[in-house]
Design a protein around this motif. Structure first.
Motif, PDB file in Angstrom:
ATOM      1  N   VAL A   1     -57.044  -5.595  45.461  1.00 36.97           N
ATOM      2  CA  VAL A   1     -56.673  -5.495  46.879  1.00 36.97           C
ATOM      3  C   VAL A   1     -55.294  -6.116  47.104  1.00 36.97           C
ATOM      4  O   VAL A   1     -54.434  -5.527  47.775  1.00 36.97           O
ATOM      5  N   TRP A   2     -55.045  -7.311  46.521  1.00 35.91           N
ATOM      6  CA  TRP A   2     -53.730  -7.960  46.688  1.00 35.91           C
ATOM      7  C   TRP A   2     -52.642  -7.045  46.123  1.00 35.91           C
ATOM      8  O   TRP A   2     -51.555  -6.935  46.680  1.00 35.91           O
ATOM      9  N   LEU A   3     -52.964  -6.407  45.009  1.00 32.98           N
ATOM     10  CA  LEU A   3     -52.013  -5.496  44.377  1.00 32.98           C
ATOM     11  C   LEU A   3     -51.736  -4.294  45.287  1.00 32.98           C
ATOM     12  O   LEU A   3     -50.587  -3.878  45.462  1.00 32.98           O
ATOM     13  N   ALA A   4     -52.797  -3.758  45.873  1.00 29.95           N
ATOM     14  CA  ALA A   4     -52.654  -2.600  46.755  1.00 29.95           C
ATOM     15  C   ALA A   4     -51.802  -2.948  47.970  1.00 29.95           C
ATOM     16  O   ALA A   4     -51.035  -2.123  48.473  1.00 29.95           O
ATOM     17  N   ARG A   5     -51.923  -4.200  48.436  1.00 28.99           N
ATOM     18  CA  ARG A   5     -51.125  -4.650  49.591  1.00 28.99           C
ATOM     19  C   ARG A   5     -49.627  -4.491  49.282  1.00 28.99           C
ATOM     20  O   ARG A   5     -48.859  -3.994  50.113  1.00 28.99           O
ATOM     21  N   VAL A   6     -49.235  -4.890  48.069  1.00 32.33           N
ATOM     22  CA  VAL A   6     -47.817  -4.764  47.698  1.00 32.33           C
ATOM     23  C   VAL A   6     -47.441  -3.292  47.524  1.00 32.33           C
ATOM     24  O   VAL A   6     -46.397  -2.845  48.006  1.00 32.33           O
ATOM     25  N   LEU A   7     -48.316  -2.529  46.869  1.00 26.81           N
ATOM     26  CA  LEU A   7     -48.027  -1.113  46.630  1.00 26.81           C
ATOM     27  C   LEU A   7     -47.847  -0.345  47.933  1.00 26.81           C
ATOM     28  O   LEU A   7     -47.034   0.577  48.019  1.00 26.81           O
ATOM     29  N   ALA A   8     -48.602  -0.734  48.979  1.00 27.85           N
ATOM     30  CA  ALA A   8     -48.526  -0.028  50.259  1.00 27.85           C
ATOM     31  C   ALA A   8     -47.119  -0.090  50.847  1.00 27.85           C
ATOM     32  O   ALA A   8     -46.724   0.786  51.606  1.00 27.85           O
ATOM     33  N   GLY A   9     -46.353  -1.130  50.479  1.00 29.49           N
ATOM     34  CA  GLY A   9     -44.982  -1.240  50.977  1.00 29.49           C
ATOM     35  C   GLY A   9     -43.999  -0.378  50.195  1.00 29.49           C
ATOM     36  O   GLY A   9     -42.817  -0.414  50.476  1.00 29.49           O
ATOM     37  N   THR A  10     -44.495   0.373  49.217  1.00 34.56           N
ATOM     38  CA  THR A  10     -43.689   1.259  48.349  1.00 34.56           C
ATOM     39  C   THR A  10     -42.365   0.603  47.924  1.00 34.56           C
ATOM     40  O   THR A  10     -41.294   1.154  48.176  1.00 34.56           O
ATOM     41  N   PRO A  11     -42.446  -0.575  47.281  1.00 37.02           N
ATOM     42  CA  PRO A  11     -41.207  -1.250  46.891  1.00 37.02           C
ATOM     43  C   PRO A  11     -40.556  -0.591  45.668  1.00 37.02           C
ATOM     44  O   PRO A  11     -41.247  -0.022  44.828  1.00 37.02           O
ATOM     45  N   GLN A  12     -39.217  -0.673  45.611  1.00 37.82           N
ATOM     46  CA  GLN A  12     -38.494  -0.208  44.430  1.00 37.82           C
ATOM     47  C   GLN A  12     -38.766  -1.138  43.253  1.00 37.82           C
ATOM     48  O   GLN A  12     -38.932  -0.705  42.130  1.00 37.82           O
ATOM     49  N   VAL A  13     -38.769  -2.434  43.564  1.00 36.20           N
ATOM     50  CA  VAL A  13     -39.015  -3.432  42.528  1.00 36.20           C
ATOM     51  C   VAL A  13     -40.287  -4.197  42.886  1.00 36.20           C
ATOM     52  O   VAL A  13     -40.397  -4.753  43.975  1.00 36.20           O
ATOM     53  N   PHE A  14     -41.244  -4.216  41.956  1.00 38.61           N
ATOM     54  CA  PHE A  14     -42.506  -4.922  42.159  1.00 38.61           C
ATOM     55  C   PHE A  14     -42.420  -6.231  41.396  1.00 38.61           C
ATOM     56  O   PHE A  14     -42.293  -6.233  40.172  1.00 38.61           O
ATOM     57  N   LEU A  15     -42.441  -7.360  42.135  1.00 37.80           N
ATOM     58  CA  LEU A  15     -42.388  -8.674  41.503  1.00 37.80           C
ATOM     59  C   LEU A  15     -43.796  -9.250  41.484  1.00 37.80           C
ATOM     60  O   LEU A  15     -44.398  -9.428  42.541  1.00 37.80           O
ATOM     61  N   ALA A  16     -44.339  -9.520  40.291  1.00 37.73           N
ATOM     62  CA  ALA A  16     -45.712 -10.021  40.205  1.00 37.73           C
ATOM     63  C   ALA A  16     -45.716 -11.336  39.430  1.00 37.73           C
ATOM     64  O   ALA A  16     -45.272 -11.393  38.288  1.00 37.73           O
ATOM     65  N   ASP A  17     -46.228 -12.391  40.083  1.00 38.70           N
ATOM     66  CA  ASP A  17     -46.274 -13.708  39.448  1.00 38.70           C
ATOM     67  C   ASP A  17     -47.651 -13.920  38.824  1.00 38.70           C
ATOM     68  O   ASP A  17     -48.624 -14.157  39.537  1.00 38.70           O
ATOM     69  N   GLU A  18     -47.721 -13.832  37.521  1.00 32.21           N
ATOM     70  CA  GLU A  18     -48.974 -13.983  36.770  1.00 32.21           C
ATOM     71  C   GLU A  18     -50.136 -13.226  37.414  1.00 32.21           C
ATOM     72  O   GLU A  18     -51.134 -13.830  37.811  1.00 32.21           O
ATOM     73  N   PRO A  19     -50.024 -11.902  37.481  1.00 28.10           N
ATOM     74  CA  PRO A  19     -51.052 -11.129  38.179  1.00 28.10           C
ATOM     75  C   PRO A  19     -52.394 -11.081  37.441  1.00 28.10           C
ATOM     76  O   PRO A  19     -53.397 -10.729  38.046  1.00 28.10           O
ATOM     77  N   ILE A  20     -52.410 -11.400  36.153  1.00 32.27           N
ATOM     78  CA  ILE A  20     -53.685 -11.272  35.435  1.00 32.27           C
ATOM     79  C   ILE A  20     -54.303 -12.613  35.061  1.00 32.27           C
ATOM     80  O   ILE A  20     -55.336 -12.662  34.408  1.00 32.27           O
ATOM     81  N   ALA A  21     -53.657 -13.725  35.476  1.00 34.41           N
ATOM     82  CA  ALA A  21     -54.266 -15.028  35.209  1.00 34.41           C
ATOM     83  C   ALA A  21     -55.632 -15.064  35.892  1.00 34.41           C
ATOM     84  O   ALA A  21     -55.787 -14.535  36.986  1.00 34.41           O
ATOM     85  N   SER A  22     -56.601 -15.641  35.251  1.00 36.62           N
ATOM     86  CA  SER A  22     -57.963 -15.817  35.785  1.00 36.62           C
ATOM     87  C   SER A  22     -58.754 -14.515  35.949  1.00 36.62           C
ATOM     88  O   SER A  22     -59.762 -14.494  36.642  1.00 36.62           O
ATOM     89  N   LEU A  23     -58.304 -13.439  35.310  1.00 35.26           N
ATOM     90  CA  LEU A  23     -59.093 -12.205  35.358  1.00 35.26           C
ATOM     91  C   LEU A  23     -59.753 -11.952  34.002  1.00 35.26           C
ATOM     92  O   LEU A  23     -59.245 -12.372  32.961  1.00 35.26           O
TER      93      LEU A  23
END
Lengths: 334, 242
Positions: free
Chosen positions: B136-158
């Protein structure tokens, strides 16, 4: 059309129907039986007589004042809870309400602004609220919202201490009684002129908050996300606090301390707004207005001679409601 | 032209003249030990930290761009996400449209489809598991259709399943004109998904470039201060403390 889209208007319909009913009831109930619509009409066209006098001079100002004060408290509570991301935030955290109380108290104690008569507590209260607000903003500097509210709490404590000192050294028991009674809150014995002072503060304060809806919505996800969405958390936060302080300061300066409305109204409104802090503002204002109108009606229905102050009633109604909410939340968290 | 170009990015005690560029379609992994400046770099790019230096987006300096416009181009996913209120999934995804001041239903649908959360649109966020929430957090960023997606440790704790899921979604985003820059600790997973690497050590770039040039036993052992065994020829790649 989906389910959620249908549900919102229906809920707000009931909300505003309830508010309207409470307002009408407030006009209809009193010691003398007076036709509401007839009296209002007479007053509007300038027809002299008892119905016009009772409506125009007593009941309409009182109902409008209860409505405005309740809406101000509900709106500012909703805004502050959204800003702080905390359901326990209360308008008194801005320091403005204590500042207003202190300003008004100095009228009763020092007799400042004698030429203004019944408006003296109102104006002194507004000045006190403004002073407390300036001190809060100065203390917090350009800090984050949490620091801003800590500063507000500190200034509120300072004003509270000064207020206690004023009470302690009251010149005579009558001044003290008058002060304590005023602090307990009331919307009676005030006229349209009070509204003239109150309304600009309400409109400006409400508009300041209204324009920060994107900030309140984004803050659901935290300050980092909000900033990354291109919103200025510090500037927006100061604007929300400024707006809330204007609403609360003017409400307290007009009607004294009316507790729990600012805390409880957003909680009651939250299910109607799907928990969105930006959609919460209007329903919280409507519920706050309804609560104060109803409490004022109950205060009026008490047997004569034993007056119960409005602030006492809202606290007596609000506190059990709050306990019930916590009880419900406790079960959800288990 | 580079999609994003960073020149002498400096932040007191955290970043020391960091310069690099990312081409369209690239997925850049920012790696390094704790405290090396990975989060500071991403937050500076997102405009959350007042770093000095220059950042160019498709050749245009970010300095002159309004925060709102910057937020449309650069989407930021913080390391820790939460919602203060029990919002519906759909509402959270819609917050990603705030820089655009709209609620573009197509963008929302697309973001939820890419992350596979269409089925939970009406659910409250606090009813979801950690892995579901991450999407869901990922989808929130994708909804803004950014040119550059900056993700800070998106898979920690998964868990392993969701680690792969999230990396797949990010890899899919880094295509065409769009890029992804992510901070990541799982070097083996990064080696599998990312085109280029930025190895940070004490706020400076220690090594930069393709997996073969950055993910060497010498560079990694030096940066992390422990001997590290690397086998990029193996499928999947192996990067472990020796």
């Amino acid at each position: 059309m989906n389910f959620a889209e249908i549900r919102i208007p229906r809920a707000s319909f009931f909300l505003f129907a309830g508010l309207l009913a409470a307002f009408f009831l407030s006009l209809a109930i009193g010691s003398a039986p007076v036709p509401v619509l007839g009296g209002l009409f007479d007053w509007l066209i300038g027809q002299p007589g008892l119905p016009a006098l009772v409506m125009g001079e007593i009941r309409l100002p009182r109902a409008l004042l209860a409505l405005s004060v309740g809406a101000a408290l509900g709106l500012s509570g909703a805004a502050l809870q959204g800003l702080l991301r905390n359901p326990l935030a209360d308008p008194s955290l801005t320091g403005a309400s204590q500042g207003a109380a202190l300003g008004a108290a100095s009228v009763f104690y020092f007799g400042v602004l004698p030429g203004l008569g019944v408006f003296a507590p109102l104006l002194a209260g507004l000045a006190g609220a403004a002073l407390a607000l300036l001190l809060t903003l100065w203390l917090a500097g350009s800090g984050r919202p949490a620091l801003l509210l800590l500063a507000g709490l500190a200034i509120a404590s300072l004003s509270g201490a000064a207020l206690a000192a004023v009470l302690n050294f009251a010149p005579n028991p009558f001044a003290m009684q008058e002060l304590v009674f005023w602090l307990l809150g009331s919307v009676s014995e005030r006229g349209m002129a009070h509204l003239v002072f109150l309304l600009p503060a309400l409109v400006i304060g409400g508009a300041l908050i209204w324009r920060q809806r994107p900030l309140l919505a984004a803050l659901s996800l935290g300050e980092q996300v909000t900033a990354s969405l291109g919103l200025d958390v510090r500037r927006g936060g100061r604007i929300v606090v400024l707006g809330a302080a204007m609403l609360v300061g003017s409400a307290v300066a007009t009607a004294g301390n009316i507790g729990f409305v600012g805390l409880i109204a957003p909680h009651l409104a939250r299910p109607l707004a799907q928990n969105r802090p930006d959609r919460l503002l209007i329903p919280a204002a409507a519920i706050g207005a309804t609560l104060v109108l109803l409490a004022d009606i109950v205060a009026r229905l008490m047997p004569p001679g034993r007056e119960i102050r409005l602030g006492v009633l809202t606290a007596l109604i609000g506190a059990p409601l709050f306990i019930r909410l916590i009880w419900k939340m406790r079960r959800e968290w288990l | 032209m580079a999609l994003i170009e960073v020149k002498n990015l400096t932040l007191k005690d955290r970043l020391d003249s960091v310069s690099f560029s990312v081409e369209p379609g690239e997925m850049l992994a920012v790696i390094g030990p704790n405290g090396a400046g990975k989060s500071s770099l991403l937050q500076s790019l997102a405009g959350l930290l007042p770093a000095s230096g220059d950042i160019f987006l498709s050749g245009i300096p970010l300095r002159g761009i309004k925060p709102n416009e910057r937020a449309r181009q650069l989407g930021f996913l913080p390391q820790f996400c939460d919602s203060a209120w029990a919002l519906a999934v759909e509402e959270i995804v819609a917050l990603g449209r705030l820089p655009w001041r709209d609620r573009d239903p197509e963008a929302l649908r697309q973001a939820m489809r890419e992350t596979g959360i269409e089925g939970m649109a009406r659910k409250s966020i606090n009813q979801l598991s950690g892995g579901e929430q991450a999407r869901v957090w990922l989808a929130r960023v994708l909804a803004g259709t950014p040119q550059v997606f900056l993700a800070d440790e998106p898979i920690a704790s998964l868990d392993l399943y969701y680690q792969g899921k999230i990396m797949d979604i990010l890899r899919q985003h880094a295509s065409g004109a769009r890029s992804v820059i992510l901070a990541i600790h799982d070097l083996a997973l990064a080696a599998r998904y990312c085109d280029r690497f930025c190895l940070l050590k004490q706020g400076r770039i220690h090594a930069f470039g393709s997996p073969e040039t950055v993910l060497t036993e010498a560079a990694l052992s030096d940066a992390f201060g422990v001997p590290i065994h690397v086998d990029l020829a193996h499928s999947p790649p192996i990067i472990l403390p020796a």
